[in-house]
Design a protein around this motif. Structure first.
Motif, short mmCIF file in Angstrom:
data_model
loop_
_atom_site.label_atom_id
_atom_site.label_comp_id
_atom_site.label_asym_id
_atom_site.label_seq_id
_atom_site.Cartn_x
_atom_site.Cartn_y
_atom_site.Cartn_z
N THR A 81 0.82 -1.21 0.00
CA THR A 81 0.00 0.00 0.00
C THR A 81 0.85 1.25 0.00
OG1 THR A 81 -1.76 -1.18 1.19
CG2 THR A 81 -1.86 1.22 1.19
N ARG A 84 2.44 1.69 -3.52
CA ARG A 84 1.41 2.13 -4.47
C ARG A 84 1.07 3.60 -4.24
NH1 ARG A 84 -2.19 0.47 -8.87
NH2 ARG A 84 -4.03 1.77 -8.63
N GLN A 85 0.96 4.02 -2.98
CA GLN A 85 0.64 5.41 -2.69
C GLN A 85 1.74 6.34 -3.16
OE1 GLN A 85 -2.46 6.47 -1.18
NE2 GLN A 85 -1.64 8.29 -2.19
N GLU A 88 1.37 6.67 -6.87
CA GLU A 88 0.26 7.54 -7.23
C GLU A 88 0.58 9.00 -6.96
OE1 GLU A 88 -3.22 6.12 -5.22
OE2 GLU A 88 -3.46 4.38 -6.55
N GLY A 102 -3.03 -6.07 -7.35
CA GLY A 102 -3.74 -4.94 -7.93
C GLY A 102 -5.24 -5.12 -7.86
N TYR A 106 -5.68 -3.05 -4.31
CA TYR A 106 -5.86 -1.67 -4.77
C TYR A 106 -7.25 -1.38 -5.33
CZ TYR A 106 -0.77 -2.32 -4.84
OH TYR A 106 0.51 -2.64 -4.52
N ASP A 127 -7.72 -0.70 -13.73
CA ASP A 127 -6.80 0.29 -13.17
C ASP A 127 -6.56 1.44 -14.14
OD1 ASP A 127 -5.44 1.08 -10.92
OD2 ASP A 127 -3.65 -0.13 -11.29
#
Length: 310
Positions: A81, A84-85, A88, A102, A106, A127
């Motif tokens: 997490t 991924r953050q 992003e 994913g 996510y 996604d």
């Protein structure tokens, strides 16, 4: 979906041109140089906090550099997490992730899609549509969850599938698992219910699970990841998931659509390495780090050199 098709089409459209400029080992005009398609690309390649991710991050960093990019790897973040953050938030220009993660972690889906190709298509389409993130064509590797046991123990018990395990007496159904696996939708609760396992578990750290399973000290069966190099090193055997409970966890380099639009050669350069990354190759590379104690950056550079990619 149209954007995804367009992004993936870039690979086929320029594959011949890229192959012509890379040309294999020694083709570059400078040491390690294979071309300058990415000479305007700068940034950071992300990584999760385990050996396979370290190796993949360094493989990508060195490969991008060989094609003109100015990039570095960051292997300091912990947890899917968080990585991924950071991605992003544009702290990373891209990183390798897994289709099952994913889809479930996510995108918030609770039911995995059966079949590796179907799982990839589902996560890639969703996604891109929801977050503008492109999953490039995946590597053959499948770092899925699995249950394994010491090879000799499985032979003595006469089991090779998870259904075989479910048919064992209750006192022989003991499982070592990690805390995250104990609560995930694609982890122990669903697996236990799908196969009808006894709920006899010991919660251990990931690394300890392999040792405990090999020794048979705390459990007969242990949660493992299929690309982990400790499976062959410790003479463990993975049990067949004959009901196909676990989703596919194919590795794919993820990148934002806007980044790919600006640097379309990213897809082509990743296309040089992705088909080579099989489960068996990753087991070997991971073993060099986890078992032999080698530096993941050195492992990545040596492998790329052997393949003639840098």
């Amino acid at each position: 979906m149209n954007k995804r098709i367009g992004a993936l089409a870039l690979v086929a459209a320029s594959a011949v041109a890229l192959a012509g400029c890379s040309g294999g080992a020694g083709a570059g005009t400078e040491t390690g140089s294979q071309g300058d398609e990415l000479d305007s690309l700068t940034g950071v390649i992300g990584s999760k906090d385990f050996a396979e991710q370290y190796v993949l991050a360094y493989i990508t960093t060195e490969l991008f550099r060989a094609h003109g990019a100015d990039v570095e790897a960051n292997i300091d973040l912990v947890g899917s997490t968080n990585v991924r953050q950071a991605f992003e938030n544009d702290e990373f220009l891209g990183y390798w992730d897994y289709t099952g993660t994913g889809w479930i972690t996510y995108l918030g889906e609770t039911e995995p899609v059966q079949g590796a190709e179907a799982q990839f298509d589902a996560v890639a389409e969703a996604d891109l549509e929801q977050n503008g993130i492109v999953w490039l064509e995946p590597a053959p590797l499948n770092n899925t969850y699995a249950l394994a046991g010491a090879s000799g123990t499985l032979e003595d018990l006469g089991v090779s599938t998870l259904s075989d395990v479910a048919a064992l007496p209750a006192d022989e159904q003991t499982f070592c698992i990690e805390s995250e696996f104990s609560t995930r939708d694609d982890g122990w609760p669903g697996l236990r219910d799908a196969y009808g396992f006894e709920d006899s578990t010991a919660l251990l750290d990931t690394g300890i699970i392999y040792t405990a399973t090999a020794e048979g000290a705390d459990c007969t069966f242990g949660e493992v990841f299929e690309t982990d190099g400790r499976i062959p090193a410790m003479d463990l055997t993975v049990l067949e998931d004959d009901q196909e409970f676990f989703p596919a966890y194919q590795g794919s380099f993820t990148v934002k659509q806007e980044t790919l639009d600006e640097h379309p050669a990213i897809a082509d350069v990743i296309g040089l390495v992705s088909p080579l990354l099989t489960t068996e190759v990753m087991q070997d590379l991971n073993s060099q780090v986890d078992v032999d104690g080698e530096d993941p950056e050195d492992v990545a550079i040596d492998w790329l050199t052997e393949q003639g990619l840098i």
